[in-house]
Design an enzyme around this catalytic site. Structure first.
Site, short mmCIF file in Angstrom:
data_model
loop_
_atom_site.label_atom_id
_atom_site.label_comp_id
_atom_site.label_asym_id
_atom_site.label_seq_id
_atom_site.Cartn_x
_atom_site.Cartn_y
_atom_site.Cartn_z
N ASP A 11 1.02 -1.17 0.05
CA ASP A 11 0.06 0.00 0.00
C ASP A 11 0.88 1.12 0.04
O ASP A 11 2.02 0.92 0.36
CB ASP A 11 -0.79 -0.06 1.22
N CYS A 74 -3.29 -1.43 -2.50
CA CYS A 74 -3.58 0.14 -3.10
C CYS A 74 -4.27 0.15 -4.53
O CYS A 74 -3.74 -0.70 -5.44
CB CYS A 74 -2.14 0.47 -3.33
N CYS A 183 -10.07 3.15 -2.40
CA CYS A 183 -8.86 3.52 -1.93
C CYS A 183 -8.79 2.97 -0.44
O CYS A 183 -9.84 3.20 0.14
CB CYS A 183 -8.81 5.13 -1.84
N THR A 184 -7.70 2.22 -0.13
CA THR A 184 -7.58 1.40 1.00
C THR A 184 -7.67 2.31 2.29
O THR A 184 -8.16 1.89 3.34
CB THR A 184 -6.18 0.88 1.22
N HIS A 185 -7.38 3.73 2.18
CA HIS A 185 -7.22 4.50 3.36
C HIS A 185 -8.85 4.83 3.82
O HIS A 185 -9.25 5.08 4.87
CB HIS A 185 -6.84 5.60 3.14
N1 DGL Z 1 -4.11 4.09 -0.57
C1 DGL Z 1 -3.95 4.09 -1.96
C2 DGL Z 1 -5.26 3.52 -2.54
O1 DGL Z 1 -5.81 2.65 -2.36
C3 DGL Z 1 -4.32 5.90 -2.04
C4 DGL Z 1 -3.40 6.80 -1.16
C5 DGL Z 1 -2.53 7.59 -1.83
O2 DGL Z 1 -2.96 8.41 -2.76
O3 DGL Z 1 -1.38 7.29 -1.56
O4 DGL Z 1 -5.60 3.99 -3.64
#
Ligand code: DGL
Length: 262
Positions: A11, A74, A183-185
């Site tokens: 990620d 990610c 997005c994982t976040h």
């Molecule tokens: N965690 C990332 C995703 O799943 C995005 C975060 C970033 O922009 O670095 O797309």
């Protein structure tokens, strides 16, 4: 191939903890090595060439640790999966995300929030088109939300403002009942999003991802058959952050090692 080998996860930061959590729940005996590239996030604000270079380095890091395959947790990295170099199988979370919405056929439009790079690369639209022409995504690429979650998780007003900035442009185009968290976040703040948008169901692709990994492990006889609990090693690039440990505890993620690397 040795089934005791770890499963690798990539990620751009701590967001992939939400994928690690699902995988640990599904496979308590598997070993995991997680790489979160917090030092270079947000990937979603970088050029495709920069993202490819960084993710290829992430892949190499995990291959050097002899993982049996890699889950690209990610979405931004997954949006360029075709252009990445790897000697092991790469699981692409966008495939899982699209499969997660297939049963919602009564809906013509599903909301999708993701990073700007993910939306720009249109990988979600293209992958969905392969599966059905009955559903379309209404997407919005947010430049800031992942970064706020990664680095300012405690600033609730800022967080709410950025959630609103990400979701309103979708609702303005079309009312939606379901929102795919591309997005994982974002699943880290599901609770806050649900409080703000009570009528929208949130979809986290990580659940389908665990099922796809399960199929693969079984079909290829790669499951770790040890009776002991698996071990998880977490590597994060950049300086130590106290909130990372707190988040791991809140998500009830088991880990044996948490190391900050440069
Ligand atoms: N965690 C990332 C995703 O799943 C995005 C975060 C970033 O922009 O670095 O797309």
């Amino acid at each position: 191939m040795n089934s005791d080998k770890a499963i690798g996860l990539i990620d751009s930061g701590i967001g992939g903890f939400t994928v690690l959590k699902e995988l640990q729940n599904y496979f308590p005996n598997e070993n995991f090595i997680y790489l979160g590239d917090s030092a270079n996030m947000p990937y979603g604000e970088r050029t495709n060439e920069e993202i490819i270079k960084l993710v290829n380095e992430d892949i190499k890091f995990l291959e050097d640790r002899d993982v049996k395959f890699i889950v690209l947790a990610c979405n931004t990295a997954s949006s360029l999966a075709d252009r990445l170099e790897s000697n092991v199988r790469l699981f692409n979370i966008i495939e899982a995300g699209c499969l997660s919405v297939l049963d919602l056929k009564e809906e013509n439009y599903i909301g999708l929030i993701a990073t700007r790079a993910t939306v720009h690369n249109r990988s979600y639209d293209n992958a969905l088109k392969e599966l059905t022409d009955e559903i379309e995504f209404i997407s919005y690429g947010t430049p800031t939300l992942a970064q706020v979650i990664n680095n300012q998780l405690d600033e609730i007003n800022l967080l709410k403002k950025n959630i609103k900035l990400a979701i309103e442009p979708i609702i303005e185009q079309h009312p939606i009942k379901h929102l795919l968290l591309g997005c994982t976040h974002y699943p880290i703040v599901s609770k806050t999003i649900k409080e703000m948008y009570t009528n929208i169901d949130l979809i986290n692709p990580a659940i389908m991802e665990a099922k796809l990994v399960e199929d693969y492990l079984i079909k290829n006889n790669l499951s770790n058959n040890s009776n002991e609990s698996g071990k998880t090693e977490i590597f994060i690039t950049g300086p130590e952050k106290k909130t990372n440990k707190r988040l791991l505890n809140e998500l009830e993620i088991n880990y044996n090692k948490l190391k900050y690397i440069q």
